[in-house]
Design a protein around this motif. Structure first.
Motif, short mmCIF file in Angstrom:
data_model
loop_
_atom_site.label_atom_id
_atom_site.label_comp_id
_atom_site.label_asym_id
_atom_site.label_seq_id
_atom_site.Cartn_x
_atom_site.Cartn_y
_atom_site.Cartn_z
N GLU A 197 0.83 -1.21 0.00
CA GLU A 197 0.00 0.00 0.00
C GLU A 197 0.87 1.27 0.00
OE1 GLU A 197 -3.63 2.06 2.61
OE2 GLU A 197 -2.69 0.19 3.27
N ARG A 198 1.96 1.25 0.79
CA ARG A 198 2.83 2.43 0.87
C ARG A 198 3.49 2.72 -0.47
NH1 ARG A 198 8.13 3.70 2.27
NH2 ARG A 198 8.67 1.49 2.32
N ILE A 199 3.97 1.67 -1.15
CA ILE A 199 4.63 1.87 -2.45
C ILE A 199 3.61 2.33 -3.49
CG2 ILE A 199 5.90 0.74 -4.32
CD1 ILE A 199 7.15 -1.09 -2.19
N GLU A 200 2.42 1.72 -3.48
CA GLU A 200 1.39 2.12 -4.44
C GLU A 200 1.00 3.58 -4.25
OE1 GLU A 200 -0.99 -2.08 -5.33
OE2 GLU A 200 -1.66 -0.76 -3.70
N GLN A 201 0.86 4.00 -3.00
CA GLN A 201 0.54 5.40 -2.74
C GLN A 201 1.69 6.32 -3.16
OE1 GLN A 201 -0.47 5.55 1.43
NE2 GLN A 201 -2.58 4.86 1.09
N GLY A 202 2.92 5.84 -2.95
CA GLY A 202 4.08 6.63 -3.36
C GLY A 202 4.13 6.83 -4.87
N ILE A 203 3.78 5.78 -5.62
CA ILE A 203 3.77 5.88 -7.08
C ILE A 203 2.69 6.85 -7.54
CG2 ILE A 203 3.33 4.62 -9.22
CD1 ILE A 203 4.62 2.17 -7.90
N GLU A 220 8.81 11.35 -3.80
CA GLU A 220 10.24 11.17 -4.09
C GLU A 220 10.93 10.30 -3.05
OE1 GLU A 220 12.13 14.90 -4.65
OE2 GLU A 220 10.88 15.49 -6.36
N CYS A 221 10.48 10.38 -1.81
CA CYS A 221 11.11 9.56 -0.76
C CYS A 221 10.88 8.08 -1.02
CB CYS A 221 10.54 9.95 0.61
SG CYS A 221 11.01 11.60 1.17
N VAL A 222 9.65 7.72 -1.33
CA VAL A 222 9.32 6.31 -1.59
C VAL A 222 10.03 5.83 -2.85
CG1 VAL A 222 7.48 4.68 -2.12
CG2 VAL A 222 7.11 6.47 -0.40
N ILE A 223 9.97 6.62 -3.92
CA ILE A 223 10.61 6.23 -5.18
C ILE A 223 12.12 6.14 -5.00
CG2 ILE A 223 11.05 6.96 -7.56
CD1 ILE A 223 8.24 8.23 -7.54
N GLY A 243 15.23 3.37 -5.94
CA GLY A 243 16.10 3.80 -7.03
C GLY A 243 15.40 4.51 -8.17
N SER A 244 14.18 4.09 -8.47
CA SER A 244 13.46 4.67 -9.60
C SER A 244 12.02 4.18 -9.57
CB SER A 244 14.11 4.28 -10.93
OG SER A 244 14.00 2.87 -11.12
N LEU A 245 11.22 4.73 -10.47
CA LEU A 245 9.85 4.27 -10.59
C LEU A 245 9.81 2.79 -10.99
CD1 LEU A 245 6.89 5.14 -10.44
CD2 LEU A 245 7.01 5.75 -12.86
N ARG A 246 10.74 2.40 -11.88
CA ARG A 246 10.82 1.00 -12.28
C ARG A 246 11.18 0.13 -11.09
NH1 ARG A 246 11.34 -2.41 -16.48
NH2 ARG A 246 12.79 -4.16 -16.27
N GLY A 247 12.09 0.62 -10.24
CA GLY A 247 12.46 -0.14 -9.05
C GLY A 247 11.28 -0.37 -8.13
N CYS A 248 10.39 0.65 -8.04
CA CYS A 248 9.16 0.49 -7.24
C CYS A 248 8.28 -0.62 -7.80
CB CYS A 248 8.39 1.81 -7.21
SG CYS A 248 9.15 3.10 -6.22
N LEU A 249 8.15 -0.64 -9.12
CA LEU A 249 7.30 -1.65 -9.76
C LEU A 249 7.88 -3.05 -9.57
CD1 LEU A 249 6.45 0.26 -13.07
CD2 LEU A 249 4.96 -0.10 -11.09
N VAL A 250 9.22 -3.16 -9.64
CA VAL A 250 9.86 -4.46 -9.43
C VAL A 250 9.62 -4.93 -8.00
CG1 VAL A 250 12.09 -5.64 -9.26
CG2 VAL A 250 11.62 -4.12 -11.20
#
Length: 311
Positions: A252-258, A263-266, A270-277
């Motif tokens: 939930e935290r990563i989804e909200q960050g995206i 910027e803190c979560v992303i 490392g990156s938006l792609r890193g969040c998705l991975v």
């Protein structure tokens, strides 16, 4: 003064009850509707003969009756006017009930008698209102639907067991009227699980209390509640891997960050792609994640007053 009564006992002065007596009648009506002579004499600090006179006065004034309960006699307060004065006219405590229900109510009252410092929520509206004030939806509260000729009626917290809530956390009381199995306790836990999770998500610890009479019920409740606090064991120790609740929180935290381009979560990944991975990894872990604890602590409490009490 008993804080959770909110001064309702003052309304009983019209019936001739003041002070400790008024507090007792209010407690009995709001938490059980029934009581024994030993409970009354302990509360008022009076001899059993004086307690008998108090009860006889209530029955002579047609405010209460004496009912049989498994070999003992109990006093049931049934006068609608008394409950109306307390703002609890719709509570079902004034009605005749089965032996298990009456015993459950007596044990509930017995526990509250010794823990009046807790911020109890005696009525259904008070319970529902307190949790809604925390932003918890009614859909997460235990409910039972009663079907009748006039339509369906939804009752939240249908067992009417004691619940306390304040800034320090919540206490939920389960009463075992002498079941032969742990089925009742386990079902009660399942009906409260979503509510407990919502409270713990808000940083409010949850304590479960099992009120029992005998050794068998004591041991059974202790085993079940211990499992609710530490449900996953390996060689006597909890596994170190993240629980399902923790994984869902991370997702939930990563989804909200995206969504919010936080910027803190992303940056953590490392990156938006890193969040998705990382989201894909967490979702893959979720089906095999260990179960999380349902509660933060528990107590098993045995009643000593309700033993062979006869008027």
């Amino acid at each position: 003064m008993i804080a959770h009564l909110k001064g309702r006992e003052k309304a009983l002065e019209a019936f001739g009850w003041t002070g400790r007596e008024a507090e007792w009648v209010a407690l009995a009506c709001l938490h059980s509707g029934v009581f024994t002579r030993d409970q009354l004499s302990d509360w008022l600090g009076i001899h059993r003969r004086s307690a008998r006179r108090f009860i006889r006065d209530m029955t002579d004034r047609r405010m209460a009756s004496m009912d049989r309960l498994a070999g003992r006699r109990v006093c049931r307060i049934y006068a609608r006017a008394v409950y109306r004065a307390l703002g609890a006219e719709d509570i079902r405590h004034r009605r005749i009930a089965s032996v298990p229900v009456l015993l459950r109510r007596l044990l509930s009252l017995d526990y509250v008698m010794g823990h009046t410092g807790q911020v109890w929520l005696p009525t259904e509206p008070e319970k529902v209102g307190a949790f809604e004030a925390l932003g918890i939806e009614r859909a997460l509260l235990p409910v039972r639907v009663y079907r009748g000729g006039g339509g369906n009626t939804r009752r939240h917290f249908p067992l009417k067991l004691p619940v306390a809530l304040d800034a320090g956390g919540a206490v939920f009381v389960y009463v075992d009227p002498g079941h032969d199995t742990a089925t009742g306790l386990q079902h009660w836990g399942r009906t409260h699980q979503e509510l407990w999770g919502a409270l713990r998500d808000r940083g409010l610890p949850v304590e479960a209390v099992a009120v029992v009479l005998g050794d068998g019920e004591f041991d059974r409740a202790e085993n079940v509640l211990a499992n609710w606090t530490s449900p996953v064991r390996s060689s006597g120790r909890l596994k170190a891997s993240a629980t399902g609740r923790e994984i869902r929180r991370d997702i939930e935290r990563i989804e909200q960050g995206i969504r919010g381009r936080n910027e803190c979560v992303i940056g953590e990944h490392g990156s938006l792609r890193g969040c998705l991975v990382r989201l894909a990894e967490l979702r893959a872990e979720l089906p095999t994640a260990p179960s999380e604890a349902m509660i933060d602590g528990f107590t098993v409490w045995r009643s000593s007053r309700l033993s062979g009490d006869v008027f």
